[in-house]
Design an enzyme around this catalytic site. Structure first.
Site, PDB file in Angstrom:
ATOM      1  N   HIS A  25      19.047  32.214 -14.259  1.00  0.00           N
ATOM      2  CA  HIS A  25      19.650  32.018 -13.516  1.00  0.00           C
ATOM      3  C   HIS A  25      19.406  30.471 -13.618  1.00  0.00           C
ATOM      4  O   HIS A  25      19.295  29.689 -12.050  1.00  0.00           O
ATOM      5  CB  HIS A  25      19.319  32.296 -11.361  1.00  0.00           C
ATOM      6  CG  HIS A  25      20.181  33.868 -11.462  1.00  0.00           C
ATOM      7  ND1 HIS A  25      19.607  34.658 -10.254  1.00  0.00           N
ATOM      8  CD2 HIS A  25      20.978  34.399 -12.002  1.00  0.00           C
ATOM      9  CE1 HIS A  25      20.195  35.344  -9.884  1.00  0.00           C
ATOM     10  NE2 HIS A  25      21.458  35.252 -11.531  1.00  0.00           N
ATOM     11  N   TYR A  60      18.565  20.794  -3.420  1.00  0.00           N
ATOM     12  CA  TYR A  60      17.742  20.691  -4.559  1.00  0.00           C
ATOM     13  C   TYR A  60      16.888  19.792  -4.713  1.00  0.00           C
ATOM     14  O   TYR A  60      15.984  20.778  -5.165  1.00  0.00           O
ATOM     15  CB  TYR A  60      19.187  20.964  -5.422  1.00  0.00           C
ATOM     16  CG  TYR A  60      19.434  22.675  -5.829  1.00  0.00           C
ATOM     17  CD1 TYR A  60      18.767  23.876  -6.232  1.00  0.00           C
ATOM     18  CD2 TYR A  60      20.997  22.512  -5.279  1.00  0.00           C
ATOM     19  CE1 TYR A  60      19.302  25.016  -6.097  1.00  0.00           C
ATOM     20  CE2 TYR A  60      21.456  23.821  -5.306  1.00  0.00           C
ATOM     21  CZ  TYR A  60      20.989  24.753  -5.937  1.00  0.00           C
ATOM     22  OH  TYR A  60      21.570  26.286  -5.811  1.00  0.00           O
TER      23      TYR A  60
HETATM   24  P1  NAD Z   1      15.883  38.171  -2.425  1.00  0.00           P
HETATM   25  O1  NAD Z   1      15.608  37.396  -1.454  1.00  0.00           O
HETATM   26  O2  NAD Z   1      17.419  38.582  -2.442  1.00  0.00           O
HETATM   27  O3  NAD Z   1      14.392  39.318  -2.432  1.00  0.00           O
HETATM   28  C1  NAD Z   1      13.860  38.986  -1.985  1.00  0.00           C
HETATM   29  C2  NAD Z   1      13.264  40.479  -2.745  1.00  0.00           C
HETATM   30  O4  NAD Z   1      10.757  40.261  -2.986  1.00  0.00           O
HETATM   31  C3  NAD Z   1      13.121  41.498  -1.189  1.00  0.00           C
HETATM   32  O5  NAD Z   1      13.319  42.583  -1.751  1.00  0.00           O
HETATM   33  C4  NAD Z   1      12.110  41.259  -0.875  1.00  0.00           C
HETATM   34  O6  NAD Z   1      11.544  42.543  -0.413  1.00  0.00           O
HETATM   35  C5  NAD Z   1      10.491  41.064  -2.358  1.00  0.00           C
HETATM   36  N1  NAD Z   1      10.034  40.666  -1.155  1.00  0.00           N
HETATM   37  C6  NAD Z   1       9.009  39.947  -0.771  1.00  0.00           C
HETATM   38  N2  NAD Z   1       8.141  39.005  -0.207  1.00  0.00           N
HETATM   39  C7  NAD Z   1       7.769  39.867  -1.498  1.00  0.00           C
HETATM   40  C8  NAD Z   1       6.340  40.338  -1.983  1.00  0.00           C
HETATM   41  N3  NAD Z   1       5.100  39.303  -1.105  1.00  0.00           N
HETATM   42  N4  NAD Z   1       5.765  40.712  -3.068  1.00  0.00           N
HETATM   43  C9  NAD Z   1       6.706  41.784  -3.425  1.00  0.00           C
HETATM   44  N5  NAD Z   1       7.976  41.516  -2.779  1.00  0.00           N
HETATM   45  C10 NAD Z   1       8.634  41.260  -1.896  1.00  0.00           C
HETATM   46  O7  NAD Z   1      15.796  37.285  -3.949  1.00  0.00           O
HETATM   47  P2  NAD Z   1      16.090  37.806  -5.049  1.00  0.00           P
HETATM   48  O8  NAD Z   1      16.568  39.634  -5.325  1.00  0.00           O
HETATM   49  O9  NAD Z   1      15.590  37.014  -6.123  1.00  0.00           O
HETATM   50  O10 NAD Z   1      18.100  37.275  -5.274  1.00  0.00           O
HETATM   51  C11 NAD Z   1      18.679  37.515  -6.527  1.00  0.00           C
HETATM   52  C12 NAD Z   1      19.508  36.597  -6.570  1.00  0.00           C
HETATM   53  O11 NAD Z   1      20.432  36.212  -5.850  1.00  0.00           O
HETATM   54  C13 NAD Z   1      18.975  34.730  -6.990  1.00  0.00           C
HETATM   55  O12 NAD Z   1      18.051  34.712  -7.846  1.00  0.00           O
HETATM   56  C14 NAD Z   1      20.040  34.011  -6.276  1.00  0.00           C
HETATM   57  O13 NAD Z   1      20.349  33.728  -7.339  1.00  0.00           O
HETATM   58  C15 NAD Z   1      21.045  34.652  -5.862  1.00  0.00           C
HETATM   59  N6  NAD Z   1      20.987  34.239  -4.211  1.00  0.00           N
HETATM   60  C16 NAD Z   1      20.943  35.651  -3.586  1.00  0.00           C
HETATM   61  C17 NAD Z   1      21.059  35.748  -2.281  1.00  0.00           C
HETATM   62  C18 NAD Z   1      20.746  36.827  -1.476  1.00  0.00           C
HETATM   63  O14 NAD Z   1      21.153  36.802   0.075  1.00  0.00           O
HETATM   64  N7  NAD Z   1      19.923  38.342  -1.728  1.00  0.00           N
HETATM   65  C19 NAD Z   1      20.623  33.567  -1.365  1.00  0.00           C
HETATM   66  C20 NAD Z   1      21.061  32.869  -2.820  1.00  0.00           C
HETATM   67  C21 NAD Z   1      20.810  33.409  -4.264  1.00  0.00           C
END
Ligand code: NAD
Ligand code: ZN
Length: 238
Positions: free
Chosen positions: A111, A55
């Protein structure tokens, strides 16, 4: 014309163009660290030093990051709605502070926030801009070594859920921006909104995992698609 009350949910995609990795980036931070070790209480208890170091790295990347056009546009929408006495609730899954830097007044950080520490022992939460180290003591209870980032890990309950559900169920429009729809409870907001009769829309680079649940969608980069949508909404308001 009465303006619609809008509930906006953002995810990592809104900050991607500010240089902060999403969780799915091929060479993002998350591929270099095992998720279960750095984002769970068990991982923290096994190796708190590694979790703090992860972090600390994310916090230093945040210092280099600037809000992008999507953050600014959402703040502009918020100001336009506030001027007319209408409500925008901005709820983010992101632990960065780019919405605040972009001008949003009070995003709900479900979060948690990277720029705050929480004492593992007494729960004291306060601003912590610098690195968290095992040698630091808590300003409230004095215990050394118990400071952790104020972020919600897997297995922990997100923050402000009552406030979020109230705002969601009384909105006219739910807009999900830059989130993959993979992590609950945020991924379930769209179904809750539908059940409450709220219109639903997603803005994302590509269809999210729950894309079928939305009434409408705009696919594209957040820095382009969000300002375009905000401009449409503000034009409607005049
Ligand atoms: P994510 O990384 O799972 O998804 C990101 C999304 O943003 C994707 O759908 C992608 O297509 C989109 N994206 C990427 N670049 C973009 C751009 N320039 N413009 C618009 N869209 C764009 O992240 P999330 O949905 O925020 O994850 C949710 C929560 O899950 C996080 O807050 C975290 O706490 C937790 N988390 C998730 C993962 C995982 O593997 N999904 C891992 C660790 C933590
Ligand atoms: Zn303490």
């Amino acid at each position: 014309m009465a303006l619609p009350n809008i509930f906006v949910l953002t995810g990592a995609g809104v900050s991607a163009e500010s240089g902060l990795s999403t969780f799915r980036d091929k060479d993002g931070l998350w591929t270099q660290y095992p998720l279960e070790e750095v984002a769970s209480i068990q991982g923290y208890e096994r190796n708190p030093g590694r979790v703090l170091a992860f972090y600390n790295l994310r916090r230093s990347k945040l210092f280099e990051a600037k809000p992008n056009a999507a953050h600014f546009a959402l703040a502009q929408l918020e100001a336009a709605w506030a001027a007319r006495g209408a409500i925008i609730t901005l709820c983010t899954q992101n632990i960065d502070n780019l919405h605040e830097q972009g001008g949003s007044k009070r995003p709900i950080h479900m979060h948690g926030e990277l720029s705050k520490s929480r004492c593992h022992d007494c729960g004291d939460v306060r601003i912590a801009d610098g690195d968290l180290l095992l040698t630091l003591g808590c300003m409230a209870c004095g215990r050394i070594g118990g400071l952790r980032p104020h972020v919600v890990w897997f297995g922990e309950t997100p923050l402000f859920l009552d406030e979020i559900y109230d705002a969601l169920s009384t909105a006219d429009l739910f807009v999900s921006i830059g989130t993959s729809g993979a992590v609950y409870p945020a991924a379930g907001f769209v179904s809750m909104a539908r059940e409450a009769g709220v219109s639903t829309m997603e803005i994302n680079l590509e269809p999210s995992e729950n894309a079928d649940a939305f009434d409408s969608a705009h696919y594209g980069k957040a820095s382009e698609a969000v300002p375009a949508w905000v401009a449409e909404m503000i034009a409607l308001a005049h």
